[in-house]
Write an enzyme that holds these catalytic residues in place. Structure first.
Site, PDB file in Angstrom:
ATOM      1  N   SER A 181       3.796  62.606 -92.369  1.00 29.90           N
ATOM      2  CA  SER A 181       3.825  61.663 -91.247  1.00 29.90           C
ATOM      3  C   SER A 181       5.070  61.843 -90.374  1.00 29.90           C
ATOM      4  O   SER A 181       5.090  61.402 -89.231  1.00 29.90           O
ATOM      5  CB  SER A 181       3.744  60.229 -91.768  1.00 29.90           C
ATOM      6  OG  SER A 181       4.736  60.003 -92.739  1.00 29.90           O
ATOM      7  N   ASP A 440       9.837  49.603 -91.906  1.00 27.94           N
ATOM      8  CA  ASP A 440       9.756  51.057 -91.928  1.00 27.94           C
ATOM      9  C   ASP A 440      11.115  51.609 -91.510  1.00 27.94           C
ATOM     10  O   ASP A 440      11.478  51.561 -90.331  1.00 27.94           O
ATOM     11  CB  ASP A 440       8.651  51.544 -90.986  1.00 27.94           C
ATOM     12  CG  ASP A 440       8.522  53.064 -90.986  1.00 27.94           C
ATOM     13  OD1 ASP A 440       9.372  53.737 -91.604  1.00 27.94           O
ATOM     14  OD2 ASP A 440       7.573  53.576 -90.356  1.00 27.94           O
ATOM     15  N   HIS A 443      10.293  56.395 -90.667  1.00 30.13           N
ATOM     16  CA  HIS A 443       9.858  57.026 -89.411  1.00 30.13           C
ATOM     17  C   HIS A 443      10.777  56.603 -88.260  1.00 30.13           C
ATOM     18  O   HIS A 443      11.691  55.803 -88.455  1.00 30.13           O
ATOM     19  CB  HIS A 443       8.406  56.630 -89.117  1.00 30.13           C
ATOM     20  CG  HIS A 443       7.483  57.051 -90.216  1.00 30.13           C
ATOM     21  ND1 HIS A 443       7.001  56.180 -91.166  1.00 30.13           N
ATOM     22  CD2 HIS A 443       6.980  58.257 -90.526  1.00 30.13           C
ATOM     23  CE1 HIS A 443       6.248  56.838 -92.017  1.00 30.13           C
ATOM     24  NE2 HIS A 443       6.218  58.104 -91.654  1.00 30.13           N
TER      25      HIS A 443
END
Ligand SMILES: *[C@@H]1O[C@H](CO)[C@@H](O)[C@H](O)[C@H]1NC(C)=O
Ligand SMILES: *[C@@H]1O[C@H](CO)[C@@H](O)[C@H](O)[C@H]1NC(C)=O
Ligand SMILES: *[C@@H]1O[C@H](CO)[C@@H](O)[C@H](O)[C@H]1NC(C)=O
Ligand SMILES: *[C@@H]1O[C@H](CO)[C@@H](O)[C@H](O)[C@H]1NC(C)=O
Length: 463
Positions: A181, A440, A443
């Site tokens: 990702s 998160d 990312h």
């Protein structure tokens, strides 16, 4: 479960007399709650799968809730500065500099973040290809300071991203991102940067959750693809859903290549490989029909190993296969010249419980030297840099390997992650900071520091 895993892990580390630094970094990753890390890293959680996983994660988190990590205790002394590469050699050899009019290649990995008033090339609404979870602007992130920084390498300039320059290079060519990702994060950043000049058109998608996609910029006949391949080699992924017979580990096959992307290699003019984080979550590693390594899998009766060895193995074997196919593969088709860039490890910045508002609360970059690389980050980076160097020596003409050495610059950007803004208006229904929210800190917001990865990619490709 997470607690016992952690205890066992630390115990094993002590028994094996691993260096203390290593224990600390492992412990940090264990505390992130591995199930949540997996949830974050899994590409396309469907709506129903997401709630199941979240429920599991909540349970596990209850178990570790008391075990807060104070990130300041986790800080390790700064790693020695990374060795300078080609640029430094050219500097040491003044003759080379005189004979070659082109400026020496730059070491972009060494530098600092400096304020920059210029706005990003795109925003949360102008780019249609931002994955929901990284669209911090559209999700209501209130501070915007993280957008106004530019990476300044120590010995040279890193020009701002030029969509025109990359699209011109990419005319009638095909650039593919391959990995997890974070590869997708970088690919989407590039698509958004390019979209500020020319609109991409989605022309193909496949794989579970449409994780592999292809876009064309018609005006330039330029193609950008994203291939889902979180280990580069073959994997049977861990099940998303709990239940009888569910696979709780990734089964990785070090001696089998992932043909989802490898079979497309002949069509690519440039490939950007980016993996790493999936090696930190529970996995069983197979080679020649035997289990050779096992990470986070105490209940399977395999000896626990670290993930550094298998990461190194997967990278080296993949790059060797890229060379082999360039020399012998692809049938009678004329072989395309190729640039293969490998993005180095992109550090996460969890500072406390991942389900508290302040999991990655910083609002500005670290100053140079303010935060050194952790042991894990440093080892993962080094593996890629060394593998790329070895592959570069082994590659024949027509194939160029480069390391996109972003670990240091990314490590200095604790402010660049979505944090709670991985979902829309996370504090809409409660007291900010009181409610449990998912964060998160792996990312990158888009726009954000990940755009710098692509500024470096552009200079690397054009070189
Ligand atoms: C985003 O960019 C578009 C196009 O450049 C512009 O029209 C819009 O006002 C911008 N939105 C924000 C919130 O800045
Ligand atoms: C468009 O680009 C592809 C490579 O992605 C190339 O194979 C094809 O020949 C190009 N088309 C034209 C008309 O040049
Ligand atoms: C894949 O994309 C198609 C077309 O937009 C959509 O109908 C489908 O639901 C997507 N599949 C998944 C699993 O997201
Ligand atoms: C692990 O070993 C124990 C003891 O030998 C055995 O009872 C158990 O079934 C084994 N578990 C697996 C998954 O093989």
């Amino acid at each position: 479960m997470a607690t016992s895993f952690l205890q066992k892990y630390q115990l094993q580390n002590h028994q094996l007399l691993l260096p203390k630094k290593q224990c600390v970094t492992y412990a940090l990753y264990a505390l992130i709650a591995l199930a949540f890390l997996h949830y974050l890293l899994f590409y396309p959680a469907s709506a129903s799968g997401k709630s199941v996983v979240v429920a599991q994660v909540q349970e596990q988190v209850a178990a570790v809730a008391s075990a807060r990590v104070d990130a300041r205790e986790q800080l390790l002394p700064p790693a020695p500065p990374p060795p300078f590469n080609q640029g430094d050699e050219a500097l040491r050899n003044p003759q080379a500099k005189e004979e070659v009019p082109a400026p020496p290649p730059c070491d972009y990995s060494d530098g600092e973040w400096v304020p920059d008033a210029r706005p990003p090339l795109y925003n949360g609404t102008s780019c249609g290809t931002i994955k929901d979870g990284q669209n911090c602007m559209a999700h209501g992130r209130p501070d915007t300071g993280y957008l106004y920084w530019r990476w300044r390498p120590r010995r040279c300039e890193l020009p701002p991203f030029s969509p025109e320059a990359l699209l011109r290079w990419l005319r009638n060519k095909h650039l593919g991102f391959v990995g997890d990702s974070l590869a997708r994060n970088q690919a989407e950043s590039l698509l958004c940067l390019l979209a500020s000049r020319s609109a991409p058109e989605l022309v193909h998608r496949d794989g579970e959750g449409n994780a592999s996609r292809r876009f064309v910029f018609r005006e330039f006949n330029a193609t950008v693809s994203v291939f889902w391949s979180p280990f580069l080699v073959k994997v049977i992924e861990k099940s998303e859903h709990a239940g009888v017979g569910a696979r709780r580990h990734n089964n990785v096959f070090l001696d089998a290549f992932d043909e989802r992307w490898m079979s497309q290699l002949g069509d690519l003019d440039a490939a950007v490989l980016s993996v790493g984080h999936w090696f930190l979550i529970p996995g069983v590693y197979h080679d020649a029909g035997k289990v050779v390594a096992c990470h986070g899998c105490e209940e399977l009766n395999h000896t626990e190993t670290d993930f550094f060895g298998v990461f190194k193995d997967a990278i080296h074997r993949t790059l060797a296969e890229v060379i082999r196919r360039q020399q012998h593969g692809h049938g009678e088709k004329k072989k395309k010249e190729k640039v293969v860039a490998v993005t180095t490890f992109s550090p996460a910045h969890f500072e406390g419980d991942w389900d508290k508002a302040g999991a990655c609360p910083k609002k500005r970059p670290y100053r140079n030297g303010e935060k050194g690389l952790g042991y894990t980050e440093s080892e993962m980076r080094k593996t890629v840099v060394e593998a790329v160097r070895a592959a570069g020596e082994a590659a024949g003409s027509g194939l160029r390997f480069v390391a996109l050495d972003v670990t240091n610059l990314a490590n200095l950007r604790p402010d660049g992650h979505p944090g709670p803004y991985m979902s829309k208006d996370p504090f809409a229904g409660g007291e900010a900071g009181e409610r449990r929210v998912q964060n998160d800190c792996v990312h990158w917001c888009m726009p954000g520091p990940v755009d710098t990865f692509n500024e470096i990619l552009l200079q690397t490709i054009l070189r």
